[in-house]
Each structure stands twice: as C-alpha cells, then as structure tokens.
Write a protein that holds these residues in place. Structure first.
Motif, PDB file in Angstrom:
ATOM      1  N   TYR A   1      64.049 -60.610 100.205  1.00  0.00           N
ATOM      2  CA  TYR A   1      63.170 -59.534  99.324  1.00  0.00           C
ATOM      3  C   TYR A   1      62.489 -60.211  97.967  1.00  0.00           C
ATOM      4  O   TYR A   1      61.250 -60.005  97.814  1.00  0.00           O
ATOM      5  N   ARG A   2      63.199 -61.036  97.525  1.00  0.00           N
ATOM      6  CA  ARG A   2      62.543 -61.857  96.283  1.00  0.00           C
ATOM      7  C   ARG A   2      61.507 -62.512  96.821  1.00  0.00           C
ATOM      8  O   ARG A   2      60.426 -62.572  95.887  1.00  0.00           O
ATOM      9  N   GLY A   3      61.168 -63.185  97.922  1.00  0.00           N
ATOM     10  CA  GLY A   3      60.315 -63.996  98.396  1.00  0.00           C
ATOM     11  C   GLY A   3      59.241 -62.981  98.919  1.00  0.00           C
ATOM     12  O   GLY A   3      58.081 -63.092  98.413  1.00  0.00           O
ATOM     13  N   LEU A   4      59.397 -62.092  99.838  1.00  0.00           N
ATOM     14  CA  LEU A   4      58.345 -61.358 100.172  1.00  0.00           C
ATOM     15  C   LEU A   4      57.816 -59.950  99.379  1.00  0.00           C
ATOM     16  O   LEU A   4      57.358 -58.871  99.926  1.00  0.00           O
ATOM     17  N   SER A   5      58.285 -59.960  98.170  1.00  0.00           N
ATOM     18  CA  SER A   5      57.794 -58.971  97.198  1.00  0.00           C
ATOM     19  C   SER A   5      57.145 -59.897  95.982  1.00  0.00           C
ATOM     20  O   SER A   5      56.678 -59.443  95.172  1.00  0.00           O
ATOM     21  N   HIS A   6      57.216 -61.019  96.052  1.00  0.00           N
ATOM     22  CA  HIS A   6      56.588 -62.064  95.191  1.00  0.00           C
ATOM     23  C   HIS A   6      55.005 -62.202  95.273  1.00  0.00           C
ATOM     24  O   HIS A   6      54.927 -62.519  96.336  1.00  0.00           O
ATOM     25  N   GLN A   7      54.313 -61.882  94.359  1.00  0.00           N
ATOM     26  CA  GLN A   7      52.769 -62.044  94.616  1.00  0.00           C
ATOM     27  C   GLN A   7      52.227 -63.316  94.950  1.00  0.00           C
ATOM     28  O   GLN A   7      51.290 -63.308  95.801  1.00  0.00           O
ATOM     29  N   GLU A   8      52.794 -64.237  94.614  1.00  0.00           N
ATOM     30  CA  GLU A   8      52.263 -65.665  95.078  1.00  0.00           C
ATOM     31  C   GLU A   8      52.514 -66.065  96.444  1.00  0.00           C
ATOM     32  O   GLU A   8      51.922 -66.690  97.236  1.00  0.00           O
ATOM     33  N   VAL A   9      53.943 -65.486  96.911  1.00  0.00           N
ATOM     34  CA  VAL A   9      54.295 -65.874  98.277  1.00  0.00           C
ATOM     35  C   VAL A   9      53.747 -65.048  99.276  1.00  0.00           C
ATOM     36  O   VAL A   9      53.064 -65.452 100.181  1.00  0.00           O
ATOM     37  N   ILE A  10      53.441 -63.690  98.849  1.00  0.00           N
ATOM     38  CA  ILE A  10      52.775 -62.761 100.034  1.00  0.00           C
ATOM     39  C   ILE A  10      51.208 -63.096  99.777  1.00  0.00           C
ATOM     40  O   ILE A  10      50.561 -62.280 100.712  1.00  0.00           O
ATOM     41  N   LYS A  11      50.664 -63.764  98.842  1.00  0.00           N
ATOM     42  CA  LYS A  11      49.167 -63.659  98.704  1.00  0.00           C
ATOM     43  C   LYS A  11      48.589 -64.158 100.177  1.00  0.00           C
ATOM     44  O   LYS A  11      47.539 -63.368 100.334  1.00  0.00           O
ATOM     45  N   TYR A  12      49.109 -64.823 100.885  1.00  0.00           N
ATOM     46  CA  TYR A  12      48.754 -65.375 102.337  1.00  0.00           C
ATOM     47  C   TYR A  12      49.619 -65.135 103.505  1.00  0.00           C
ATOM     48  O   TYR A  12      49.398 -65.577 104.550  1.00  0.00           O
ATOM     49  N   TYR A  13      50.500 -64.213 103.059  1.00  0.00           N
ATOM     50  CA  TYR A  13      51.523 -63.786 104.105  1.00  0.00           C
ATOM     51  C   TYR A  13      51.230 -62.384 104.580  1.00  0.00           C
ATOM     52  O   TYR A  13      50.772 -61.545 103.800  1.00  0.00           O
ATOM     53  N   GLY A  14      51.533 -62.271 105.895  1.00  0.00           N
ATOM     54  CA  GLY A  14      51.021 -60.854 106.440  1.00  0.00           C
ATOM     55  C   GLY A  14      52.095 -59.694 106.199  1.00  0.00           C
ATOM     56  O   GLY A  14      51.778 -58.534 106.568  1.00  0.00           O
ATOM     57  N   VAL A  15      53.225 -60.005 105.606  1.00  0.00           N
ATOM     58  CA  VAL A  15      54.284 -59.192 105.394  1.00  0.00           C
ATOM     59  C   VAL A  15      54.728 -58.987 103.886  1.00  0.00           C
ATOM     60  O   VAL A  15      54.771 -59.897 103.326  1.00  0.00           O
ATOM     61  N   GLN A  16      54.799 -57.855 103.215  1.00  0.00           N
ATOM     62  CA  GLN A  16      55.499 -57.810 102.036  1.00  0.00           C
ATOM     63  C   GLN A  16      56.269 -56.427 101.942  1.00  0.00           C
ATOM     64  O   GLN A  16      55.955 -55.472 102.688  1.00  0.00           O
ATOM     65  N   TYR A  17      57.069 -56.494 101.233  1.00  0.00           N
ATOM     66  CA  TYR A  17      58.255 -55.250 100.675  1.00  0.00           C
ATOM     67  C   TYR A  17      58.363 -54.916  99.363  1.00  0.00           C
ATOM     68  O   TYR A  17      58.218 -55.671  98.609  1.00  0.00           O
ATOM     69  N   ASP A  18      58.483 -53.505  98.934  1.00  0.00           N
ATOM     70  CA  ASP A  18      58.301 -53.009  97.768  1.00  0.00           C
ATOM     71  C   ASP A  18      59.824 -52.570  97.354  1.00  0.00           C
ATOM     72  O   ASP A  18      60.004 -52.252  96.191  1.00  0.00           O
ATOM     73  N   SER A  19      60.791 -52.725  98.199  1.00  0.00           N
ATOM     74  CA  SER A  19      62.239 -52.408  97.791  1.00  0.00           C
ATOM     75  C   SER A  19      63.143 -53.508  98.707  1.00  0.00           C
ATOM     76  O   SER A  19      62.829 -53.765  99.811  1.00  0.00           O
ATOM     77  N   LEU A  20      64.407 -53.316  98.170  1.00  0.00           N
ATOM     78  CA  LEU A  20      65.450 -53.919  98.952  1.00  0.00           C
ATOM     79  C   LEU A  20      65.734 -53.308 100.319  1.00  0.00           C
ATOM     80  O   LEU A  20      65.769 -53.975 101.186  1.00  0.00           O
ATOM     81  N   SER A  21      65.781 -52.056 100.230  1.00  0.00           N
ATOM     82  CA  SER A  21      65.946 -51.011 101.463  1.00  0.00           C
ATOM     83  C   SER A  21      64.948 -51.323 102.445  1.00  0.00           C
ATOM     84  O   SER A  21      65.168 -51.242 103.667  1.00  0.00           O
ATOM     85  N   ALA A  22      63.561 -51.298 102.019  1.00  0.00           N
ATOM     86  CA  ALA A  22      62.154 -51.782 102.943  1.00  0.00           C
ATOM     87  C   ALA A  22      62.574 -52.994 103.515  1.00  0.00           C
ATOM     88  O   ALA A  22      62.237 -53.075 104.689  1.00  0.00           O
TER      89      ALA A  22
ATOM     90  N   GLN B   1      62.673 -56.273 107.870  1.00  0.00           N
ATOM     91  CA  GLN B   1      62.452 -57.649 107.982  1.00  0.00           C
ATOM     92  C   GLN B   1      63.758 -58.455 108.736  1.00  0.00           C
ATOM     93  O   GLN B   1      63.711 -59.175 109.596  1.00  0.00           O
ATOM     94  N   MET B   2      64.879 -58.083 107.841  1.00  0.00           N
ATOM     95  CA  MET B   2      66.031 -58.503 108.408  1.00  0.00           C
ATOM     96  C   MET B   2      66.398 -58.231 110.004  1.00  0.00           C
ATOM     97  O   MET B   2      66.764 -58.879 110.780  1.00  0.00           O
ATOM     98  N   ASP B   3      65.922 -56.984 110.416  1.00  0.00           N
ATOM     99  CA  ASP B   3      66.317 -56.392 111.756  1.00  0.00           C
ATOM    100  C   ASP B   3      65.256 -57.076 112.609  1.00  0.00           C
ATOM    101  O   ASP B   3      65.560 -57.439 113.732  1.00  0.00           O
ATOM    102  N   TRP B   4      64.039 -57.447 112.221  1.00  0.00           N
ATOM    103  CA  TRP B   4      63.137 -58.154 112.870  1.00  0.00           C
ATOM    104  C   TRP B   4      63.647 -59.645 113.266  1.00  0.00           C
ATOM    105  O   TRP B   4      63.440 -60.145 114.493  1.00  0.00           O
ATOM    106  N   PHE B   5      64.183 -60.254 112.412  1.00  0.00           N
ATOM    107  CA  PHE B   5      64.642 -61.572 112.508  1.00  0.00           C
ATOM    108  C   PHE B   5      65.684 -61.612 113.638  1.00  0.00           C
ATOM    109  O   PHE B   5      65.659 -62.510 114.696  1.00  0.00           O
ATOM    110  N   ARG B   6      66.653 -60.581 113.795  1.00  0.00           N
ATOM    111  CA  ARG B   6      67.776 -60.525 114.786  1.00  0.00           C
ATOM    112  C   ARG B   6      67.060 -60.060 116.063  1.00  0.00           C
ATOM    113  O   ARG B   6      67.234 -60.616 117.298  1.00  0.00           O
TER     114      ARG B   6
END
Length: 178
Positions: free
Chosen positions: A27-48, A52-57
C-alpha cells in the motif's frame, strides 16, 4: 508451473513470495505519487490494496505469471516488487513489471532483481521472449531496460488514456538466445 514458490537470491536481495503482512508496504508503494506516476495500478486504502495481494497469489495459481516481494537479503526490509504477468505459454512470452519504494531508487536494486527474474523465466518457465512496456517519460525504466539487456522495439503513440490524457508506450524485449 510451480509446486513450491521459487525464492531467488542475489548478492544483496531475496525475492520471495508475498505474505499477508506485506500489505502495508505494498500500500505504501502503490499509493505513493512518485511510485505510481508511471505504474498502471494505484490504491487509496489499505483495504483496497487487498485486491493487489489477491492478484499476486491468483496469477501463480492460474499459471499466468509470478511476482516476488523484493527484500534486503541481510535483513527483512521490504524494498519493492518485480515479476511477470500475461504469460502466453503458446507463444512462450511473458511481460515484466516492477516498482520500488522511493528510498530504494538509484541503487541498482531492480537491475539486480531483474537479472535473477529473467534467468528464472528463461530457465524454468520455458519463456523465449520477455516484454516490457514503458511510458515514454519514464527515464528510470529506460535505463533499467538497457542495463538488463532489453532492446527497444518501437513506440506505440497515444495508445492509452491515463489520467484523462493520451500516453505513448515504448516496447522493449529480451530474447532467450541460448
């Protein structure tokens, strides 16, 4: 594909399966504006971020790819993620992606992890081609592609809409020429 999730090690890194307690770092990574600037996925909450965790599995279970948590080999520090998705067994190709928490940028971590991941794809997944799609403005990923031996194949101009504007994507690929 894998009965046991492969753990990869390098001089400085361990690439391991994601665990449920990684969710806060993801969540810290995929909600950070600099990390997601060029990334296709972003989250606005820990529950959301659970999506991503489910997708990894799920991609491992469905044999569509594999993503690793990139960690410091000498302590348990989570650094980022690297992996493969969109695996076409028929065409023996796969797409790679990665991201790092900003404090780890510029240290060669993704290059080191990328070499190990690519070796795994070529040696154990019978992949012949690894593809990477990079937004044209992402200079850091362009450098990573070069350092990993990927070749630039062309630019798909205005091929996607992101944040209400057209973006262009560069295609890079690495072939298993063994």
């Amino acid at each position: 594909m894998m009965n046991i999730f492969p753990v990869l090690t390098t001089e400085r890194l361990i690439l391991r399966q994601f665990r449920e307690d990684d969710i806060e770092e993801v969540y810290r990574g995929l909600s950070h504006q600099e990390v997601i600037k060029y990334y296709g996925v972003q989250y606005d909450s820990l529950s959301a971020t659970q999506e991503q965790m489910d997708w990894f599995r799920q991609i491992v279970e469905e044999e569509k790819g594999i993503w690793w948590a990139v960690c410091n080999r000498h302590n348990p520090t989570f650094l980022g993620a690297i992996g493969f998705n969109d695996w076409s067994k028929e065409n023996r190709k796969i797409q790679t992606g990665y991201w790092l928490l900003p404090e780890n940028w510029g240290k060669g971590i993704i290059t080191e992890a990328g070499h190990a991941a690519c070796r795994y794809a070529f040696d154990f997944m019978s992949v012949h081609r690894i593809e990477a799609v990079v937004e044209t403005g992402n200079l850091g990923s362009r450098k990573v592609m070069k350092s990993l031996g990927f070749e630039y194949e062309g630019t798909m101009r205005d091929c996607e809409i992101k944040n209400d504007r057209w973006i262009s994507l560069e295609m890079y690929a690495k072939l298993n020429n063994q």
